[in-house]
Design a protein around this motif. Structure first.
Motif, short mmCIF file in Angstrom:
data_model
loop_
_atom_site.label_atom_id
_atom_site.label_comp_id
_atom_site.label_asym_id
_atom_site.label_seq_id
_atom_site.Cartn_x
_atom_site.Cartn_y
_atom_site.Cartn_z
N VAL A 150 0.83 -1.31 0.06
CA VAL A 150 0.09 0.00 0.07
C VAL A 150 0.76 1.38 0.02
O VAL A 150 0.68 2.02 -0.61
CB VAL A 150 -0.98 -0.06 1.12
CG1 VAL A 150 -1.69 1.43 1.36
CG2 VAL A 150 -2.07 -1.17 1.12
N ALA A 151 1.92 1.18 0.72
CA ALA A 151 2.69 2.34 1.13
C ALA A 151 3.68 2.73 -0.09
O ALA A 151 3.96 3.95 -0.51
CB ALA A 151 3.51 2.27 2.24
N ALA A 152 4.15 1.55 -0.76
CA ALA A 152 5.24 1.70 -1.84
C ALA A 152 4.97 2.70 -3.26
O ALA A 152 5.41 3.61 -3.41
CB ALA A 152 5.59 0.35 -2.32
N PRO A 153 3.63 2.67 -3.72
CA PRO A 153 3.24 3.43 -4.91
C PRO A 153 3.31 4.86 -4.37
O PRO A 153 3.48 5.75 -4.94
CB PRO A 153 1.85 2.97 -5.16
CG PRO A 153 1.93 1.64 -4.62
CD PRO A 153 2.69 1.45 -3.44
N LEU A 154 2.68 4.88 -3.07
CA LEU A 154 2.64 6.57 -2.51
C LEU A 154 4.11 7.21 -2.37
O LEU A 154 4.27 8.33 -2.62
CB LEU A 154 1.74 6.46 -1.31
CG LEU A 154 0.33 5.92 -1.26
CD1 LEU A 154 -0.14 5.89 0.19
CD2 LEU A 154 -0.57 7.00 -1.97
#
Length: 189
Positions: A150-154
């Protein structure tokens, strides 16, 4: 999970997060990379594919070697390779501009490093914990993996606002994770 075990186990959870950054963080910046390096869609896709193929091929080799020399050692070395190769891509991108071949070569090296991370962390978790604690620990590892997804693309999109190559410097975070694994995880004989 015992309270004294949880802080030590946290470093293995960060291994899961670091590994997920491998491709997921770059998806939002692929259009920027494509434009900056004047790449075709196929060439831009190779930045993801090269990493994945190298990781896939190295996973069984890293697993076999970890059985012989120890899981903690392989995880720590793999994280260093992963982090240093990723950061080197950022440096190449900042310095050279049109650098597809060096970027692909470094992505392959980075993928080899990734092959010695999460799967071996799962095996090490199985070695460390038994019965109910093992199930709980593997659940935490998978939860960390999910949070990373979830955090990686952000993270990638945020860093991509600076420059297309900026997300590659985030791989440096694998280095303190390697140190944490080395210093905190107690591998059973």
């Amino acid at each position: 999970m015992q309270a004294k075990t949880l802080p030590k186990f946290a470093s293995l959870c960060f291994v899961a997060v670091a590994m997920v950054l491998g491709n997921s963080m770059l998806i939002p910046v692929l259009p920027l990379l494509k434009r900056a390096l004047d790449l075709s869609l196929l060439e831009a896709g190779l930045v993801i594919t090269t990493f994945s193929v190298a990781a896939g091929l190295s996973i069984p080799v890293a697993g076999y070697i970890s059985d012989k020399v120890g899981r903690k050692l392989i995880i720590s070395i793999a994280l260093c390779v992963y982090g240093l190769a990723g950061s080197a891509i950022g440096l190449v991108g900042a310095a050279l501009g049109d650098a597809l071949i060096p970027i692909l070569a470094l992505r392959a090296v980075q993928g080899v490093g990734a092959g010695g991370t999460f799967q071996i962390a799962m095996a090490l978790t199985g070695d460390i914990f038994s019965s109910r604690e093992r199930t709980e620990a593997l659940g935490y590892l998978e939860a960390a993996n999910g949070m990373g997804k979830v955090a990686a693309p952000l993270i990638g999109a945020s860093l991509g606002l600076l420059a297309w190559f900026a997300p590659f410097f985030a791989y440096t975070l694998a280095l303190p994770v390697a140190v944490a694994v080395w210093l905190t995880v107690e591998e059973p004989p």
